[in-house]
Design a protein around this motif. Structure first.
Motif, PDB file in Angstrom:
ATOM      1  N   VAL A  83       0.850  -1.197   0.000  1.00  0.00           N
ATOM      2  CA  VAL A  83       0.000   0.000   0.000  1.00  0.00           C
ATOM      3  C   VAL A  83       0.885   1.247   0.000  1.00  0.00           C
ATOM      4  O   VAL A  83       1.836   1.335   0.788  1.00  0.00           O
ATOM      5  CB  VAL A  83      -0.924   0.032   1.244  1.00  0.00           C
ATOM      6  N   ASN A  84       0.584   2.170  -0.878  1.00  0.00           N
ATOM      7  CA  ASN A  84       1.301   3.439  -0.896  1.00  0.00           C
ATOM      8  C   ASN A  84       0.906   4.253   0.336  1.00  0.00           C
ATOM      9  O   ASN A  84      -0.277   4.405   0.649  1.00  0.00           O
ATOM     10  CB  ASN A  84       0.970   4.188  -2.191  1.00  0.00           C
ATOM     11  N   HIS A  85       1.898   4.785   1.032  1.00  0.00           N
ATOM     12  CA  HIS A  85       1.683   5.522   2.274  1.00  0.00           C
ATOM     13  C   HIS A  85       0.742   6.723   2.083  1.00  0.00           C
ATOM     14  O   HIS A  85      -0.118   7.003   2.936  1.00  0.00           O
ATOM     15  CB  HIS A  85       3.059   5.997   2.760  1.00  0.00           C
ATOM     16  N   LEU A  86       0.892   7.421   0.960  1.00  0.00           N
ATOM     17  CA  LEU A  86       0.059   8.617   0.737  1.00  0.00           C
ATOM     18  C   LEU A  86      -1.390   8.227   0.482  1.00  0.00           C
ATOM     19  O   LEU A  86      -2.319   8.905   0.930  1.00  0.00           O
ATOM     20  CB  LEU A  86       0.603   9.443  -0.436  1.00  0.00           C
ATOM     21  N   ALA A  87      -1.581   7.114  -0.224  1.00  0.00           N
ATOM     22  CA  ALA A  87      -2.947   6.618  -0.430  1.00  0.00           C
ATOM     23  C   ALA A  87      -3.571   6.284   0.922  1.00  0.00           C
ATOM     24  O   ALA A  87      -4.750   6.546   1.168  1.00  0.00           O
ATOM     25  CB  ALA A  87      -2.930   5.394  -1.344  1.00  0.00           C
ATOM     26  N   GLY A  88      -2.758   5.719   1.825  1.00  0.00           N
ATOM     27  CA  GLY A  88      -3.242   5.407   3.179  1.00  0.00           C
ATOM     28  C   GLY A  88      -3.701   6.665   3.895  1.00  0.00           C
ATOM     29  O   GLY A  88      -4.800   6.714   4.463  1.00  0.00           O
ATOM     30  N   HIS A  89      -2.871   7.723   3.861  1.00  0.00           N
ATOM     31  CA  HIS A  89      -3.240   8.989   4.511  1.00  0.00           C
ATOM     32  C   HIS A  89      -4.555   9.528   3.932  1.00  0.00           C
ATOM     33  O   HIS A  89      -5.411  10.020   4.663  1.00  0.00           O
ATOM     34  CB  HIS A  89      -2.156  10.045   4.295  1.00  0.00           C
ATOM     35  N   ILE A  90      -4.692   9.466   2.615  1.00  0.00           N
ATOM     36  CA  ILE A  90      -5.897  10.017   1.979  1.00  0.00           C
ATOM     37  C   ILE A  90      -7.125   9.210   2.416  1.00  0.00           C
ATOM     38  O   ILE A  90      -8.132   9.768   2.856  1.00  0.00           O
ATOM     39  CB  ILE A  90      -5.750  10.011   0.436  1.00  0.00           C
ATOM     40  N   LEU A  91      -7.018   7.895   2.336  1.00  0.00           N
ATOM     41  CA  LEU A  91      -8.189   7.061   2.638  1.00  0.00           C
ATOM     42  C   LEU A  91      -8.546   7.086   4.123  1.00  0.00           C
ATOM     43  O   LEU A  91      -9.677   6.744   4.487  1.00  0.00           O
ATOM     44  CB  LEU A  91      -7.949   5.632   2.154  1.00  0.00           C
ATOM     45  N   SER A  92      -7.623   7.502   4.974  1.00  0.00           N
ATOM     46  CA  SER A  92      -7.939   7.505   6.418  1.00  0.00           C
ATOM     47  C   SER A  92      -9.106   8.446   6.723  1.00  0.00           C
ATOM     48  O   SER A  92      -9.802   8.263   7.721  1.00  0.00           O
ATOM     49  CB  SER A  92      -6.724   7.821   7.279  1.00  0.00           C
ATOM     50  N   ALA A  93      -9.363   9.428   5.851  1.00  0.00           N
ATOM     51  CA  ALA A  93     -10.529  10.307   6.076  1.00  0.00           C
ATOM     52  C   ALA A  93     -11.829   9.496   5.989  1.00  0.00           C
ATOM     53  O   ALA A  93     -12.811   9.814   6.668  1.00  0.00           O
ATOM     54  CB  ALA A  93     -10.547  11.434   5.050  1.00  0.00           C
ATOM     55  N   GLU A  94     -11.828   8.442   5.185  1.00  0.00           N
ATOM     56  CA  GLU A  94     -13.042   7.612   5.051  1.00  0.00           C
ATOM     57  C   GLU A  94     -13.323   6.835   6.349  1.00  0.00           C
ATOM     58  O   GLU A  94     -14.463   6.446   6.603  1.00  0.00           O
ATOM     59  CB  GLU A  94     -12.902   6.656   3.868  1.00  0.00           C
ATOM     60  N   LEU A  95     -12.265   6.618   7.134  1.00  0.00           N
ATOM     61  CA  LEU A  95     -12.483   5.953   8.432  1.00  0.00           C
ATOM     62  C   LEU A  95     -13.232   6.885   9.380  1.00  0.00           C
ATOM     63  O   LEU A  95     -14.068   6.451  10.167  1.00  0.00           O
ATOM     64  CB  LEU A  95     -11.135   5.579   9.063  1.00  0.00           C
ATOM     65  N   SER A  96     -12.917   8.166   9.294  1.00  0.00           N
ATOM     66  CA  SER A  96     -13.589   9.143  10.158  1.00  0.00           C
ATOM     67  C   SER A  96     -14.961   9.524   9.627  1.00  0.00           C
ATOM     68  O   SER A  96     -15.825   9.941  10.395  1.00  0.00           O
ATOM     69  CB  SER A  96     -12.725  10.406  10.295  1.00  0.00           C
ATOM     70  N   TYR A  97     -15.164   9.422   8.315  1.00  0.00           N
ATOM     71  CA  TYR A  97     -16.461   9.757   7.681  1.00  0.00           C
ATOM     72  C   TYR A  97     -16.883   8.555   6.832  1.00  0.00           C
ATOM     73  O   TYR A  97     -16.575   8.499   5.631  1.00  0.00           O
ATOM     74  CB  TYR A  97     -16.329  10.989   6.784  1.00  0.00           C
ATOM     75  N   PRO A  98     -17.558   7.583   7.417  1.00  0.00           N
ATOM     76  CA  PRO A  98     -17.820   6.320   6.713  1.00  0.00           C
ATOM     77  C   PRO A  98     -18.600   6.470   5.402  1.00  0.00           C
ATOM     78  O   PRO A  98     -18.504   5.600   4.545  1.00  0.00           O
ATOM     79  CB  PRO A  98     -18.614   5.502   7.731  1.00  0.00           C
ATOM     80  N   ASP A  99     -19.349   7.572   5.223  1.00  0.00           N
ATOM     81  CA  ASP A  99     -20.077   7.724   3.957  1.00  0.00           C
ATOM     82  C   ASP A  99     -19.247   8.393   2.871  1.00  0.00           C
ATOM     83  O   ASP A  99     -19.700   8.519   1.728  1.00  0.00           O
ATOM     84  CB  ASP A  99     -21.359   8.553   4.161  1.00  0.00           C
ATOM     85  N   LEU A 100     -18.069   8.858   3.238  1.00  0.00           N
ATOM     86  CA  LEU A 100     -17.230   9.572   2.269  1.00  0.00           C
ATOM     87  C   LEU A 100     -16.623   8.595   1.252  1.00  0.00           C
ATOM     88  O   LEU A 100     -16.029   7.592   1.629  1.00  0.00           O
ATOM     89  CB  LEU A 100     -16.096  10.287   3.021  1.00  0.00           C
TER      90      LEU A 100
END
Ligand code: KG4
Ligand code: ZN
Length: 328
Positions: free
Chosen positions: A109-126
């Motif tokens: 997994v690319n680290h930057l992709a991880g940082h970006i997708l982490s917002a979806e953990l905080s906003y499950p509908d995002l």
């Protein structure tokens, strides 16, 4: 699906277990910040050695606290780029060994992709499409992310990253490393409009922060203004520079959602300024605890990328773009 996430790209050793049904079951982070603070920056060899010491105990703790057994893991996600090469090797080697022992797929997994997708953990509908900005100690990058999870790099810094300027400013003021929180606290008692600092490339698709850094250093050395006013004015300048650019990119790409990630996204003034300037756009900041490096975002990203079925084989390694997913 149950995903194990492994993150060792810089100075955080982190392991997490994420379930698509129940959410995050456990997330463990061992920060080496105190070890490196002594040197005023991250020493790569010291980081690698500490990852080696910590990774197995953290993994054991994480499996125990998740109340699963290792064989329940369906996929192992591991950060394989970008980062410190020796530090990445520790996580990738551990993931490959574990994958081999458990007969489970290992997803790079690319680290930057991880940082970006982490917002979806905080906003499950995002969900994408959105414009994403990653601001950290090593990056100031803006990506366009489409519905199919294609990440396109639109804009990046040509010199320093935003976090580096926070850290350097704190250092010159006599503060600790890393210096982001020190500057944020110092700025609370300052006037953000006191000093006009420069912004480079106002209408171009690139950032440059070295001019700002030099200007801040010169202002500190002249001693005309208080550290509080310098911190507040510097912080406001960087926040506005980042916000103006990301909204400009979002308009160009016709996106109405903005995702912000990376350690510097924890900054209160940056959050405030993005919200002040957002107009009709929606802005998504992950919770503060999810902004800095963590294995949870890597576990989650592995579940989001699973459909691509792009796994590491025994030859796969850190920085192996053939086997990296999410970003090139
Ligand atoms: O994402 P991260 O943990 O590691 C990298 O991948 O670089 O980001 C670390 C950076 C450091 O430069 C640190 O000073 C900065 O994030 N940082 C902050 C704040 N918290 C951490 N910068 C500004 N304000 C903060 N509250
Ligand atoms: Zn990071």
């Amino acid at each position: 699906m149950i995903a194990l996430g492994i993150e060792t790209s810089c100075d955080e050793t982190s392991i997490a277990v994420y379930s698509t049904e129940h959410g995050t079951l456990c997330s463990k982070i061992f920060s080496q910040a105190d070890i490196h603070a002594h040197f005023g920056g991250v020493i790569p060899e010291v980081a690698s050695r500490n990852h080696i010491k910590k990774i197995k105990p953290l993994y054991d703790e994480c499996i125990n606290e998740s109340k699963i057994s290792a064989k329940d893991i369906d996929i192992i996600g591991v950060t394989n780029a970008p980062g410190l090469i020796g530090a990445l090797f520790v996580g990738v080697s551990f993931a490959k060994g574990l994958g081999y022992a458990l007969n489970k797929p290992v997803m790079p997994v690319n680290h930057l992709a991880g940082h970006i997708l982490s917002a979806e953990l905080s906003y499950p509908d995002l969900r994408p499409p959105y414009t994403a900005i990653i601001i950290s100690g090593g990056h100031s990058h803006i990506f366009d992310v489409d519905e199919a999870l294609n990440f396109s790099l639109i804009c990046r810094t040509i010199d320093d990253a935003a976090g580096e300027v926070f850290d350097k400013t704190a250092k010159v003021m006599g503060g600790p490393y890393p210096g982001g929180i020190y500057i944020q606290n110092m700025a609370e008692n300052g006037d953000r409009n006191k000093i006009k600092f420069p912004t480079a490339f106002k209408n171009e698709l690139k950032f440059s922060f070295s001019g700002l850094k030099t200007s801040v250093m010169n202002t500190i050395n002249k001693g005309e203004y208080s550290n509080e006013d310098i911190a507040a004015s510097f912080q406001y300048t960087i926040a506005k520079t980042l916000a103006d650019k990301v909204f400009y990119v979002a308009n160009q790409m016709n996106r109405d959602k903005i995702v912000v990630g990376g350690g510097v996204a924890a900054n209160k003034e940056i959050r405030r300024v993005f919200n002040e300037l957002r107009g009709s756009k929606s802005v998504y900041f992950p919770e503060i605890s999810r902004c800095t490096d963590n294995g949870e975002m890597i576990a989650y990203a592995a579940t989001r990328f699973y459909k691509f079925r792009k796994f590491l084989n025994y030859k796969g390694s850190a920085y192996d773009t053939k086997h990296s997913i999410g970003l090139l």
